[in-house]
Design a protein around this motif. Structure first.
Motif, PDB file in Angstrom:
ATOM      1  N   ILE A  59       0.833  -1.205   0.000  1.00 27.02           N
ATOM      2  CA  ILE A  59       0.000   0.000   0.000  1.00 27.02           C
ATOM      3  C   ILE A  59       0.868   1.256   0.000  1.00 27.02           C
ATOM      4  O   ILE A  59       0.585   2.219  -0.727  1.00 27.02           O
ATOM      5  N   TYR A 104      -7.361  -1.507  -0.716  1.00 24.92           N
ATOM      6  CA  TYR A 104      -6.867  -2.303   0.406  1.00 24.92           C
ATOM      7  C   TYR A 104      -7.698  -3.583   0.574  1.00 24.92           C
ATOM      8  O   TYR A 104      -7.231  -4.563   1.161  1.00 24.92           O
ATOM      9  N   LEU A 148      -8.024   6.320  -1.650  1.00 25.11           N
ATOM     10  CA  LEU A 148      -8.296   5.310  -0.636  1.00 25.11           C
ATOM     11  C   LEU A 148      -9.793   5.174  -0.382  1.00 25.11           C
ATOM     12  O   LEU A 148     -10.317   4.073  -0.222  1.00 25.11           O
TER      13      LEU A 148
END
Length: 275
Positions: free
Chosen positions: A231, A247, A241
């Motif tokens: 990341i 993620y 994000l």
């Protein structure tokens, strides 16, 4: 001979990039530089680094080191007898390093330090120790090889030559099953089923044992660091994000889980880190 033996060691730098935070723009009186090692030793050392003040600071500086899966040797350029080794860290670490400093470091790729020196990585984990207690001969050499007037380039040239000599003098016979497992973890960005996705001939118990020896932690804990570093290397913005939530692609169950792990490894939330 060296070239034949070194072929047994996978060039991990092509699979993994251990990243530390850059110095923020407001800290214009501090510089952080990285220099790549000579190709002859690049399978062992990711980079040489320097953290220094350009001018004395008004207040002592606190430097944050984030989890990267590596082992580092570092020393003060002004007093190289002050040399240390820092092992694998499960979470971020902060150091108060004063108002004026010039530190130089050697960042070893994951597993390279134990392979090269025969040191059990577990004995170094989650701490910084005086190098003389671990590798007295290398510590003494660092103590006498440099003086405060040496430039960073000059220091790295000498370090390159020293590590060439060290590698020439020592056989490199890593466990190929361990290296294959390490490569699979990097290839999957740390997101894989350790019980089923790593078929290298090592049982789960053996895998834990070799990871503790060569990395300094369990395979699961190392995978978490690799995910975190993936990341960091993606360099997302706060907006990306929120919008892309990539993620989730590396196994975080939800945003809360991701933020908690990120803060453990970095010391601040993703929004603060990527602002």
């Amino acid at each position: 001979m060296l070239q034949i033996k070194s072929r047994k060691l996978i060039n991990l730098r092509t699979l993994y990039r251990p990243t530390q935070p850059t110095i923020k723009a407001e800290n214009r009186d501090i510089s952080y530089l990285e220099i790549q090692p000579d190709p002859y030793i690049e399978k062992f050392i990711y980079c040489f680094w320097q953290l220094k003040t350009k001018l004395p600071l008004g207040v002592p500086y606190t430097y944050r080191v984030v989890s990267d899966g590596c082992i580092d040797i570092f020393f003060s350029a002004k007093k190289s007898a002050e040399n240390f080794v820092m092992g694998f860290c499960r979470k971020y670490t902060e150091f108060s390093i004063g108002k004026e400093f010039n530190y130089i470091g050697i960042r070893f790729l994951p597993s390279a330090f134990p392979i090269l020196f025969g040191i059990d990585a577990r004995s170094l984990s989650n701490q910084s120790q005086e190098l003389i207690k671990i590798l007295p001969e290398l510590s003494q050499w660092i103590s006498t090889a440099f003086n405060p007037s040496c430039s960073f380039e000059n220091v790295t040239n000498r370090l390159n030559e020293r590590f060439k000599q060290i590698i020439q003098q020592k056989p490199v016979n890593p466990d190929q099953r361990f290296l294959k497992a390490l490569s699979l973890i990097f290839d999957k960005k740390g997101f894989l089923d350790l019980e089923n996705d790593i078929d290298t001939g090592l049982s789960p118990r053996q895998l834990r044992r070799v990871f503790n020896h060569f990395i300094g932690t369990s395979p699961k804990a190392f995978c978490n660091v690799v995910r975190f570093q993936h990341i960091l290397n993606a360099k997302p913005s706060k907006e990306s994000l929120k919008e892309n939530r990539f993620y989730l692609d590396v196994g975080f169950f939800d945003q809360a889980h991701f933020i908690k792990d990120f803060k453990n490894f970095y010391g601040v939330t993703p929004s603060q880190a990527f602002s």
